[in-house]
Structure formats: C-alpha cells, structure tokens
Design an enzyme around this catalytic site. Structure first.
Site: not given
Ligand code: NDP
Length: 324
Positions: A123, A56, A61, A90
């Site tokens: 997201h 994930d 990120y 996302k």
C-alpha cells in the site's frame, strides 16, 4: 439486462487486468451507512451485474469481506466464474516485515473467502510498528514477502502503490519479481506525466486513484480546481453525449491509466462504466492535461519524516490521525 464489456490490459506477467475498477474505500461514508455489510455487498452484486469485473480494496478499508461475499454469491448463481473477476487488495503498513506478509494475506483470504488474490499491492513504501511509530523495515524486505506469497500462488500478480520514481527504480533493480502495476493518485490536477511515462517504459500498468479529482467534494467540501460545470468539460460532455465525470474517467482510459472510481450510488455506478463507447481526441486529452496543478488529496504529511516517505515535504504537516 445488458452487461457492459470492459476491455482488458495485458500485464507484464502475461495476465490481464480489466481497464476499470470499482474503488471501495468508503472512509467515513461507511459509518453513515445503515448497514455497511449488506449495502456494500448489494452494491458489488449490482456492479457485477452491470459489468464491473475489477474491485479495488485494501486490508485497511475493511471492505474485503463484503466484496468476497458478493463474488461468492454471483459465482454460486452461475453468473460468473472466479476467473472472470479481478480483485486488487493491499498490504497495510504495519505488516512490512517479511514474515508478516503471509499472515496478513491469509487474514485477507480468510475474510474475503477467496482462495487467491489477483493483484496484491504494497500500500505504501513506509513501514510502521503497531503503535505507528516508524519501523526500520526496508521496503525491499517487504517486497521479498510479496514475492514469497506470489511464489505460493496465493496472489497471481504483485505490485506497489504510492511509490515514487526512485523507489520504483530500486524495486526494479533489486527485486526478483517485477511489479506489474503501480497504483497512484491520477486526476486532471495531478496528471503524473513523468511517473506514468517511467512506469510505461518499464511495462508497468498504472492504476489511477481518486480519478474524479476536484469534480467531487474532498474531505466533505469543495476544493479548488475544475468542477462538473467547467466550460471545457461541459463542451466535451455535450460533444460526446456524456457527463463531465465520464469525460474525466475516459481521459484516464485514453492515457492507458486504469481508473478506480468509488461510488455507492447505483446511478453513478452505471454512469462510471459507460465510458467504453467513445474516445477523446489527442488535443482534447492535452487540453484536460492543462488543469494540472500537482495537487494531491492523499498527502499523509504527518509521515513526511519517514525515511521512505514518497512525496515532496510540506511546510506545515497535518496531525497524524493514526496516532491521535
Ligand atoms: P473518486 O475520484 O473515486 O471520488 C469518489 C467520490 O466521487 C465519492 O464521493 C462519490 O460519491 C463521488 N462520485 C463517484 N462517481 C461520481 C459521478 N459519476 N458523479 C458525481 N460524483 C461521483 O475518489 P476516491 O478517493 O474515493 O478514490 C477511488 C478509489 O481509489 C478508492 O475507493 C480506493 O479504492 C482507491 N484509493 C487508493 C489509495 C491508495 O493509497 N492506493 C488512496 C485513495 C483511494 P458517491 O459514492 O455518493 O457516488
């Protein structure tokens, strides 16, 4: 060397999702790593070796590249094929215009070196301009953008994260492609019974983020709620020969929620996947449910005046870190 077999869940579009994923939001941890690129790549390689098949990530990120590098390496070694792996990523909030979705995704594919993404999630339902002022782009427009890249085959499945029930309902009514998954915060203090029941009734898979809840430190400190030494969790841990963390992860699995615990520690990486050789009893699940206190750790209250803010409003919103 033995590989742990993680079961899979069938999604409404016929594809399958491994029932456990590795979370890769490193936050400030990444800054503390000597060499984040190399360390995360090594960790993902190790994860693949022990049986993780689902990763994930998100464009925000900054871990898409390392994950992609590790997958490429294991495929080159012949240890796995691309089809064995499931990558969830996302779309970030500043890319909500329909025409921005494809370019954001191309950027993700480029960084990761992957030629498709398994699951692409919106997201958040809230759109922002580049300076983080609220944009008036409706999430249905964004969803059209996700439908576009789905049609192109660049993403195999599409879904959403941090949507509430009303927002999900609207997506189901007005969208052309159904979301296959909903990623939300789920742990013993936020059991999300109603939203999960709604998602399941619509044949939507639920992925649970921050699954370890109050068992671990949040924002670098202890928070109220059950800890590793909680008597109920200790009793169950003793009964099944597992750790309290494994009991909580199994509690998500037994509720048909896909946990995505994050760890950068090789020992805990193994611990978190060893949850498929036991099962909690119904009354044990219910006992853990009683920890519920509707506590969120991801609560961006600085956005709470956004028309599409998904959560309940608080009296004193925290300052906006994106606009510092
Ligand atoms: P987790 O519940 O996964 O907790 C992570 C923390 O627990 C880390 O500090 C980790 O430390 C520690 N830990 C992990 N396993 C164990 C264990 N077995 N025993 C003791 N400590 C352990 O919370 P996160 O908030 O990190 O959420 C997980 C993932 O969910 C994220 O990485 C991200 O992928 C996703 N997410 C999605 C969001 C969204 O908006 N869609 C929001 C937040 C998260 P260490 O690394 O040292 O082991």
């Amino acid at each position: 060397r033995s590989t742990i077999a993680v079961p899979k869940l069938k999604m409404s579009d016929g594809r399958e999702m491994p029932a456990l994923g590795l979370g890769t939001y490193l936050g400030d941890d990444k800054n503390g790593m000597v060499s984040p690129e190399k360390e995360l790549k090594d960790l993902v390689v190790k994860a693949i070796d022990i049986g993780y098949r689902h990763f994930d990530t998100a464009s925000i990120y900054n871990t898409e590249e390392e994950i992609g590098d590790a997958i490429e390496m294991k495929i080159a070694e012949g240890a796995i094929t691309r089809e064995d792996i499931f990558v969830t990523t996302k779309l970030w909030n500043t890319k909500h215009k329909r025409e921005d979705v494809a370019s954001a995704l191309w950027n993700t594919l480029d960084k990761s070196g992957l030629d498709y993404i398994d699951l692409y999630l919106m997201h958040w339902p809230m759109g922002f301009n580049d300076d983080y002022s609220f944009s008036d782009v409706d999430f249905m427009e964004t969803w059209r953008g996700l439908e576009d890249v789905h049609k192109l085959g660049l993403v195999k499945s599409i879904g959403v994260s941090n949507f509430n029930k009303e927002q999900l309902q609207r997506l189901l009514e007005e969208g052309s492609v159904r979301p296959v998954a909903l990623q939300i915060e789920v742990h013993p203090q936020l059991i999300q019974e109603q939203l999960i029941n709604f998602a399941f009734a619509e044949n939507i898979i639920v992925m649970g983020y921050s699954p370890l809840g109050s068992l671990v430190e949040r924002f670098g400190r202890r928070v109220p709620g059950p800890k590793m030494e909680d008597p109920l969790l200790m009793e169950l841990a003793l009964k099944y020969g597992k750790s309290p963390a494994q009991i909580v992860l199994r509690w998500l699995v037994d509720r048909n929620v896909v946990p995505i615990p994050k760890t950068v520690n090789p020992k805990r990486l193994l611990e978190n996947i060893k949850i498929f050789d036991f099962k909690l009893e119904q009354d044990e699940i219910e006992k853990i449910n009683r920890f519920n206190s509707n506590t969120r750790y991801t609560e961006p209250s600085f956005w709470q005046t956004h028309p599409h803010y998904p959560f309940e409003q608080v009296k004193e919103p925290i300052p906006d870190p994106f606009r510092a």
